[in-house]
Design a protein around this motif. Sequence first.
Motif, mmCIF file in Angstrom:
data_model
loop_
_atom_site.group_PDB
_atom_site.id
_atom_site.type_symbol
_atom_site.label_atom_id
_atom_site.label_comp_id
_atom_site.label_asym_id
_atom_site.label_seq_id
_atom_site.Cartn_x
_atom_site.Cartn_y
_atom_site.Cartn_z
ATOM 1 N N SER A 121 20.073 -75.925 -81.079
ATOM 2 C CA SER A 121 19.170 -75.083 -80.151
ATOM 3 C C SER A 121 18.254 -74.232 -80.891
ATOM 4 O O SER A 121 18.344 -74.306 -82.296
ATOM 5 C CB SER A 121 20.032 -74.288 -79.388
ATOM 6 N N SER A 122 17.071 -73.418 -80.533
ATOM 7 C CA SER A 122 16.356 -72.860 -81.243
ATOM 8 C C SER A 122 17.051 -71.629 -82.040
ATOM 9 O O SER A 122 16.656 -71.125 -83.032
ATOM 10 C CB SER A 122 15.408 -72.181 -80.592
ATOM 11 N N GLN A 123 18.046 -71.261 -81.618
ATOM 12 C CA GLN A 123 19.020 -70.145 -82.222
ATOM 13 C C GLN A 123 19.783 -70.581 -83.292
ATOM 14 O O GLN A 123 20.147 -69.747 -84.266
ATOM 15 C CB GLN A 123 19.837 -69.410 -81.252
ATOM 16 N N SER A 124 19.926 -71.821 -83.476
ATOM 17 C CA SER A 124 20.865 -72.557 -84.699
ATOM 18 C C SER A 124 20.209 -72.311 -85.952
ATOM 19 O O SER A 124 19.064 -72.277 -86.211
ATOM 20 C CB SER A 124 21.041 -73.943 -84.319
ATOM 21 N N ASN A 125 20.787 -72.018 -86.933
ATOM 22 C CA ASN A 125 20.370 -72.025 -88.263
ATOM 23 C C ASN A 125 21.360 -72.959 -89.349
ATOM 24 O O ASN A 125 21.236 -72.682 -90.418
ATOM 25 C CB ASN A 125 20.146 -70.699 -89.015
ATOM 26 N N LEU A 126 21.934 -73.907 -88.658
ATOM 27 C CA LEU A 126 22.851 -74.882 -89.580
ATOM 28 C C LEU A 126 22.467 -76.221 -89.323
ATOM 29 O O LEU A 126 22.526 -76.823 -88.137
ATOM 30 C CB LEU A 126 24.400 -74.464 -89.376
ATOM 31 N N LEU A 127 22.493 -77.204 -90.311
ATOM 32 C CA LEU A 127 22.799 -78.494 -90.076
ATOM 33 C C LEU A 127 24.457 -78.777 -90.202
ATOM 34 O O LEU A 127 24.995 -78.407 -91.227
ATOM 35 C CB LEU A 127 21.977 -79.446 -91.206
ATOM 36 N N SER A 239 18.099 -73.064 -96.752
ATOM 37 C CA SER A 239 18.500 -74.021 -97.923
ATOM 38 C C SER A 239 18.063 -75.370 -97.822
ATOM 39 O O SER A 239 17.959 -75.899 -98.995
ATOM 40 C CB SER A 239 20.072 -74.029 -98.044
ATOM 41 N N MET A 240 17.345 -75.790 -96.714
ATOM 42 C CA MET A 240 16.644 -76.996 -96.771
ATOM 43 C C MET A 240 15.321 -76.918 -96.967
ATOM 44 O O MET A 240 14.601 -75.938 -97.171
ATOM 45 C CB MET A 240 16.867 -77.517 -95.281
ATOM 46 N N ASN A 241 14.905 -77.965 -97.421
ATOM 47 C CA ASN A 241 13.469 -78.350 -97.809
ATOM 48 C C ASN A 241 12.755 -78.258 -96.628
ATOM 49 O O ASN A 241 12.765 -78.588 -95.576
ATOM 50 C CB ASN A 241 13.064 -79.730 -98.549
#
Length: 254
Positions: A121-127, A239-241
Amino acid sequence: MKLTHEKKTYGDYYFVNNPRPFNGNAINKSDIEKVLNFAYSMCFGEGHHRLTRSGGQYSRKNGEKFCNTFQGKLAEVVLYNHFKVNSIECNEPDFGVYSEGIWDDSDLEIQNKKINIKSASSQSNLLLLETKDWTQDGIYIPNLTNRLTHRYDYFILVRINPDAKKIFRNQRLMFSNEISKTVIEELIFSSTWTYDIAGYCNNEDFKKAISNKNILPQNSFLNKYTKMDAENYYIQCGSMNNIEEFIKIYCHSS
């Protein structure tokens, strides 16, 4: 970067500390309709989805399975379109409706590079990648015995807005096994759908997260309220590219 961790009386709490803001782009209605039809066939028709996550504790009803399938396939479609607009050739998303024990090989492929697309979802910040699905060397365990892709070159996180689960939950449909297609169409088409590509990482980045023990334990809490059903490896969006770096690599070499 590791999540902030607080051990409290009632359990372990983890907090995102390296986010990336959601930057929504419009999704075509025709793509939404195609994905809706696919997800409905998979979850309420002749398809099959497993009842639990790898290492998960509870069975998923068809309402929840529809939300997961809809979001996941929509992520594939918008990423494919994004590559196409940027003159990157790749295979089209697989819309085959498979029975139990059969699934598509990899999400997308570019110049023999296998891509694992994760949606949120748009609120997520994790893979998030369930630990029971992966070896310490970043190998996908479920595909080791069926000759399908077991080593992915890239992992790309696509975020979708609004959250289909929240829509279904508000209508008390999340835990239903029987929902008419008309009801689902009314719910889906009453919203404006957008996406962003939160970032990507390669297999080496994933193996580094494994070796650094970037793990969200089962039954821990993420950002106070989300209880983890299964144990997951994680990489924070910040932390992702950036996806533009990926585009430069493959646009110039295609």
